[in-house]
Scaffold this motif. Structure first.
Motif, mmCIF file in Angstrom:
data_model
loop_
_atom_site.group_PDB
_atom_site.id
_atom_site.type_symbol
_atom_site.label_atom_id
_atom_site.label_comp_id
_atom_site.label_asym_id
_atom_site.label_seq_id
_atom_site.Cartn_x
_atom_site.Cartn_y
_atom_site.Cartn_z
ATOM 1 N N HIS A 110 41.474 40.539 48.373
ATOM 2 C CA HIS A 110 41.737 39.118 48.091
ATOM 3 C C HIS A 110 40.725 38.458 47.152
ATOM 4 N N ASP A 111 39.808 39.217 46.593
ATOM 5 C CA ASP A 111 38.781 38.644 45.718
ATOM 6 C C ASP A 111 39.356 38.451 44.309
ATOM 7 N N PRO A 112 39.369 37.218 43.807
ATOM 8 C CA PRO A 112 39.918 36.969 42.470
ATOM 9 C C PRO A 112 38.926 37.241 41.328
ATOM 10 N N THR A 113 37.720 37.711 41.660
ATOM 11 C CA THR A 113 36.716 37.994 40.641
ATOM 12 C C THR A 113 37.179 39.129 39.734
ATOM 13 N N SER A 114 37.009 38.950 38.438
ATOM 14 C CA SER A 114 37.410 39.962 37.466
ATOM 15 C C SER A 114 36.522 41.202 37.560
ATOM 16 N N ILE A 115 37.167 42.374 37.517
ATOM 17 C CA ILE A 115 36.452 43.660 37.533
ATOM 18 C C ILE A 115 36.797 44.361 36.219
ATOM 19 N N PRO A 116 35.883 44.322 35.236
ATOM 20 C CA PRO A 116 36.196 44.867 33.913
ATOM 21 C C PRO A 116 35.787 46.328 33.725
ATOM 22 N N SER A 117 36.428 46.938 32.746
ATOM 23 C CA SER A 117 35.982 48.260 32.303
ATOM 24 C C SER A 117 34.712 48.063 31.476
ATOM 25 N N ASP A 118 33.902 49.108 31.359
ATOM 26 C CA ASP A 118 32.666 49.026 30.562
ATOM 27 C C ASP A 118 32.921 49.339 29.093
ATOM 28 N N GLY A 119 34.140 49.173 28.643
ATOM 29 C CA GLY A 119 34.531 49.473 27.278
ATOM 30 C C GLY A 119 36.002 49.824 27.274
ATOM 31 N N PRO A 120 36.507 50.242 26.127
ATOM 32 C CA PRO A 120 37.932 50.576 26.044
ATOM 33 C C PRO A 120 38.289 51.784 26.913
ATOM 34 N N VAL A 121 39.383 51.651 27.666
ATOM 35 C CA VAL A 121 39.921 52.747 28.485
ATOM 36 C C VAL A 121 41.438 52.739 28.343
ATOM 37 N N GLN A 122 42.050 53.862 28.643
ATOM 38 C CA GLN A 122 43.518 53.921 28.648
ATOM 39 C C GLN A 122 44.064 53.927 30.067
ATOM 40 N N TYR A 123 43.271 54.446 31.009
ATOM 41 C CA TYR A 123 43.745 54.607 32.380
ATOM 42 C C TYR A 123 42.805 53.928 33.364
ATOM 43 N N VAL A 124 43.396 53.450 34.456
ATOM 44 C CA VAL A 124 42.616 53.010 35.600
ATOM 45 C C VAL A 124 43.261 53.652 36.820
ATOM 46 N N LEU A 125 42.447 54.345 37.595
ATOM 47 C CA LEU A 125 42.911 54.963 38.830
ATOM 48 C C LEU A 125 42.367 54.154 39.995
ATOM 49 N N GLU A 126 43.261 53.713 40.863
ATOM 50 C CA GLU A 126 42.846 53.034 42.090
ATOM 51 C C GLU A 126 43.056 53.995 43.252
ATOM 52 N N ILE A 127 41.983 54.184 44.041
ATOM 53 C CA ILE A 127 42.030 55.047 45.218
ATOM 54 C C ILE A 127 41.409 54.266 46.383
ATOM 55 N N PRO A 128 41.542 54.769 47.604
ATOM 56 C CA PRO A 128 40.983 54.034 48.744
ATOM 57 C C PRO A 128 39.495 53.737 48.569
ATOM 58 N N GLY A 129 39.095 52.552 49.008
ATOM 59 C CA GLY A 129 37.713 52.112 48.886
ATOM 60 C C GLY A 129 36.731 53.082 49.507
ATOM 61 N N GLY A 130 35.698 53.439 48.762
ATOM 62 C CA GLY A 130 34.655 54.349 49.218
ATOM 63 C C GLY A 130 34.948 55.816 48.945
ATOM 64 N N ARG A 131 36.174 56.129 48.580
ATOM 65 C CA ARG A 131 36.561 57.537 48.368
ATOM 66 C C ARG A 131 35.807 58.148 47.188
ATOM 67 N N SER A 132 35.547 57.370 46.135
ATOM 68 C CA SER A 132 34.831 57.922 44.976
ATOM 69 C C SER A 132 33.414 58.336 45.359
ATOM 70 N N VAL A 133 32.778 57.614 46.280
ATOM 71 C CA VAL A 133 31.440 57.980 46.755
ATOM 72 C C VAL A 133 31.529 59.265 47.567
ATOM 73 N N GLU A 134 32.561 59.375 48.420
ATOM 74 C CA GLU A 134 32.741 60.577 49.249
ATOM 75 C C GLU A 134 32.850 61.846 48.400
ATOM 76 N N ILE A 135 33.506 61.745 47.245
ATOM 77 C CA ILE A 135 33.697 62.938 46.411
ATOM 78 C C ILE A 135 32.632 63.074 45.325
ATOM 79 N N GLY A 136 31.700 62.119 45.264
ATOM 80 C CA GLY A 136 30.607 62.195 44.295
ATOM 81 C C GLY A 136 31.023 61.870 42.872
ATOM 82 N N LEU A 137 32.043 61.049 42.693
ATOM 83 C CA LEU A 137 32.537 60.708 41.351
ATOM 84 C C LEU A 137 31.571 59.778 40.627
#
Length: 161
Positions: free
Chosen positions: A118-145
């Motif tokens: 529910h947070d309306p704060t903008s979450i930007p890319s750090d530059g141009p990207v073509q894809y954004v992958l959304e996965i469950p919160g914290g999962r990227s830390v679990e896999i070391g991404l």
């Protein structure tokens, strides 16, 4: 038996029944397409995800809003079809998400961990990207991404090494 039953129906009903049967057969086949599979490569291994691909303004605008859960190996892949600066928000999103910003070659540019529901704060890319992958919160830390890791998906041409 099915064809015999159809013959007794009016033409419009036969057409609707035929369409329903074809859709029932085709839907599981579409769900099994390679576009629904994605692999993230990290220093700790390869991690496979089942993804929904969204690639037009309407489906990208809807995203994962109003969803109540997301399996640990599931996600949504946003394809913008060309590299550009993008930003996301969590309005009307009920589950925490990790947002992984990826360039056209499949290289992770930045990761935003545990975006707040529910947070309306903008979450930007750090530059141009073509894809954004959304996965469950914290999962990227679990896999070391981390930035610099890579993503494989049918829509990505040559993956950078």
């Amino acid at each position: 038996m099915f064809a015999q039953g159809l013959a007794s129906l009016p033409k419009l009903a036969r057409n609707a029944a035929t369409i329903a049967v074809v859709a029932a057969i085709a839907m599981p086949l579409a769900a099994c397409s390679d576009e629904g599979k994605l692999t993230l490569h990290t220093a700790t291994g390869e991690y496979k995800f089942n993804v929904e691909v969204v690639d037009n303004d309407e489906t990208r605008a809807q995203g994962l809003m109003f969803r109540q859960e997301l399996a640990p190996d599931a996600g949504m892949l946003f394809d913008f079809k060309a590299e550009r600066q993008v930003a996301f928000w969590m309005r009307n999103t009920f589950i925490p998400l990790d947002m992984i910003f990826v360039d056209a070659k499949g290289v992770v540019k930045n990761v935003h961990v545990n975006a707040r529901p529910h947070d309306p704060t903008s979450i930007p890319s750090d530059g141009p990207v073509q894809y954004v992958l959304e996965i469950p919160g914290g999962r990227s830390v679990e896999i070391g991404l981390k930035a610099g890791d890579t993503m494989d998906h049918d829509r990505i041409g040559a993956r950078a090494n």
